[in-house]
Design an enzyme around this catalytic site. Structure first.
Site, mmCIF file in Angstrom:
data_model
loop_
_atom_site.group_PDB
_atom_site.id
_atom_site.type_symbol
_atom_site.label_atom_id
_atom_site.label_comp_id
_atom_site.label_asym_id
_atom_site.label_seq_id
_atom_site.Cartn_x
_atom_site.Cartn_y
_atom_site.Cartn_z
ATOM 1 N N ASN A 9 0.878 -1.180 0.000
ATOM 2 C CA ASN A 9 0.000 0.000 0.000
ATOM 3 C C ASN A 9 0.912 1.226 0.000
ATOM 4 O O ASN A 9 1.511 1.555 1.015
ATOM 5 C CB ASN A 9 -0.878 -0.042 1.257
ATOM 6 C CG ASN A 9 -1.711 1.216 1.415
ATOM 7 O OD1 ASN A 9 -1.787 2.043 0.504
ATOM 8 N ND2 ASN A 9 -2.335 1.360 2.570
ATOM 9 N N LYS A 11 0.109 4.292 -0.340
ATOM 10 C CA LYS A 11 -0.509 5.495 0.246
ATOM 11 C C LYS A 11 -0.277 6.700 -0.681
ATOM 12 O O LYS A 11 -0.313 6.542 -1.890
ATOM 13 C CB LYS A 11 0.016 5.714 1.665
ATOM 14 C CG LYS A 11 -0.124 4.424 2.491
ATOM 15 C CD LYS A 11 0.028 4.611 3.957
ATOM 16 C CE LYS A 11 -0.140 3.260 4.655
ATOM 17 N NZ LYS A 11 -0.130 3.340 6.098
ATOM 18 N N HIS A 95 -9.454 0.770 4.478
ATOM 19 C CA HIS A 95 -8.207 0.985 5.221
ATOM 20 C C HIS A 95 -8.485 1.901 6.419
ATOM 21 O O HIS A 95 -9.307 2.811 6.331
ATOM 22 C CB HIS A 95 -7.145 1.603 4.304
ATOM 23 C CG HIS A 95 -5.807 1.638 4.944
ATOM 24 N ND1 HIS A 95 -5.433 2.646 5.808
ATOM 25 C CD2 HIS A 95 -4.765 0.774 4.894
ATOM 26 C CE1 HIS A 95 -4.207 2.392 6.245
ATOM 27 N NE2 HIS A 95 -3.779 1.265 5.710
ATOM 28 N N GLU A 97 -6.970 4.340 7.600
ATOM 29 C CA GLU A 97 -6.812 5.782 7.340
ATOM 30 C C GLU A 97 -8.053 6.345 6.661
ATOM 31 O O GLU A 97 -8.425 7.495 6.880
ATOM 32 C CB GLU A 97 -5.537 6.019 6.514
ATOM 33 C CG GLU A 97 -4.301 5.850 7.388
ATOM 34 C CD GLU A 97 -3.052 5.401 6.659
ATOM 35 O OE1 GLU A 97 -3.005 5.467 5.411
ATOM 36 O OE2 GLU A 97 -2.108 4.968 7.350
ATOM 37 N N GLU A 167 -5.564 -5.385 10.267
ATOM 38 C CA GLU A 167 -4.592 -4.328 10.501
ATOM 39 C C GLU A 167 -4.927 -3.602 11.800
ATOM 40 O O GLU A 167 -5.740 -2.672 11.806
ATOM 41 C CB GLU A 167 -4.616 -3.312 9.356
ATOM 42 C CG GLU A 167 -4.213 -3.889 8.017
ATOM 43 C CD GLU A 167 -3.575 -2.805 7.148
ATOM 44 O OE1 GLU A 167 -2.446 -3.030 6.704
ATOM 45 O OE2 GLU A 167 -4.180 -1.749 6.950
ATOM 46 N N GLY A 173 2.151 2.150 10.763
ATOM 47 C CA GLY A 173 3.058 3.292 10.670
ATOM 48 C C GLY A 173 3.701 3.665 11.999
ATOM 49 O O GLY A 173 4.293 4.735 12.128
ATOM 50 N N SER A 213 3.208 -2.212 10.270
ATOM 51 C CA SER A 213 4.656 -2.232 10.511
ATOM 52 C C SER A 213 5.318 -3.564 10.149
ATOM 53 O O SER A 213 6.211 -4.034 10.849
ATOM 54 C CB SER A 213 4.968 -1.842 11.960
ATOM 55 O OG SER A 213 4.520 -0.523 12.218
HETATM 56 P P1 PGA Z 1 2.757 0.206 7.595
HETATM 57 O O1 PGA Z 1 1.320 0.404 6.898
HETATM 58 O O2 PGA Z 1 3.334 -1.054 7.055
HETATM 59 O O3 PGA Z 1 3.555 1.416 7.176
HETATM 60 O O4 PGA Z 1 2.522 0.140 9.064
HETATM 61 C C1 PGA Z 1 0.459 -0.690 6.710
HETATM 62 C C2 PGA Z 1 -0.829 -0.233 6.090
HETATM 63 O O5 PGA Z 1 -1.256 0.900 6.380
HETATM 64 O O6 PGA Z 1 -1.459 -0.958 5.303
#
Ligand code: PGA
Length: 254
Positions: A9, A11, A95, A97, A167, A173, A213
């Site tokens: 992803n 982003k 997601h 976010e 997730e 993140g 992460s």
């Molecule tokens: P990250 O993001 O690996 O940077 O923690 C995962 C995601 O948001 O799908």
């Protein structure tokens, strides 16, 4: 036998030009990878460039979002048929976010997923609890609600086209990955929800990815758990070598 999926992803990173360059670099690193699905999800404007860059490789392209209707007066939105028309095969839906900053609810996740499936896309539907719910021991209650309202209303034929990504919001993140045991217990809980609603066979077949992460140095421990069938990777997917190392760690499982 569940074929692992490793999805990146990206982003709001990578222009069209940068997307092509990253895919070219990645393609040469993962060309020997067999029996796993490799997906990259760039921003909308980079999708056409990404689709051309993956041609002839074992990488597929996904979008990071999609609208729930196929066309209409919805300024700023992109439909599922528009995505399939350019060769996009996958889409991330729900997601955290999007839930957090753009007000997406489980009902919206459900509508988007149905339209995506009916249009021929393969959705990666994200679920996961926030930090305060995790700390209060409400993980299963949150997952049960997200499953009931965002997923359970599908028909079995629709359900068999989706991949689920667990997730935990507190792990995204933050550099704070769930331990393999914590992730695995959430995956087992989700698989039981699937079994209760769709039956043992579809529960056995459904791929459940872990996200939050994921890095080259923690992926093997996560994938060693029977119920973890791959990863949705954010930060570490922006670097070809680290994403390729994560892909290399994904062995097919049964
Ligand atoms: P990250 O993001 O690996 O940077 O923690 C995962 C995601 O948001 O799908």
């Amino acid at each position: 036998m569940r074929t692992p999926v490793i999805a990146g992803n990206w982003k709001m990173y990578k222009s069209a030009h940068e997307a092509s360059a990253l895919i070219n670099e990645l393609a040469s690193l993962v060309e020997e990878s067999r029996h796993r699905e490799i997906v990259v999800c760039p921003p909308f404007v980079a999708l056409p460039a990404a689709v051309s860059a993956v041609r002839g490789t074992n990488i597929e392209v996904g979008a990071q979002d999609v609208f729930w209707l196929k066309d209409g007066a919805f300024t700023g939105e992109v439909s599922a048929p528009m995505l399939t028309a350019i060769g996009c095969r996958w889409v991330i839906i729900g997601h955290s976010e999007r839930r957090e900053y753009f007000g997406e609810t489980d009902e919206i996740v459900f509508k988007k997923t149905i339209t995506a499936v009916d249009s021929g896309l393969k959705p990666i539907v994200c679920v996961g609890e926030r930090l305060e719910d995790h700390e209060a021991g409400r993980t299963e209650a949150i997952l049960a609600k997200q499953f009931a309202q965002g997923i359970a209303g599908m028909t079995p034929r629709q359900f068999e086209r989706i991949v689920i990504a667990y997730e935990p919001v507190w792990a995204i993140g933050t550099g704070r990955t769930a331990t393999p045991e914590t992730a695995s217990s959430a995956h087992q809980f989700l698989r039981q929800q699937i079994a209760d609603r769709f039956g043992a066979e579809l529960a056995e077949e459904c791929r459940i990815l872990y996200g939050g992460s994921v890095k080259p140095d923690n992926i093997s421990g996560l994938l060693a758990q029977d119920d973890i069938d791959g990863a949705l990777v954010g930060g570490a997917s922006l670097d070809a070598a680290s994403f390729a190392a994560i892909v290399a760690a994904a062995e097919p499982r049964g």
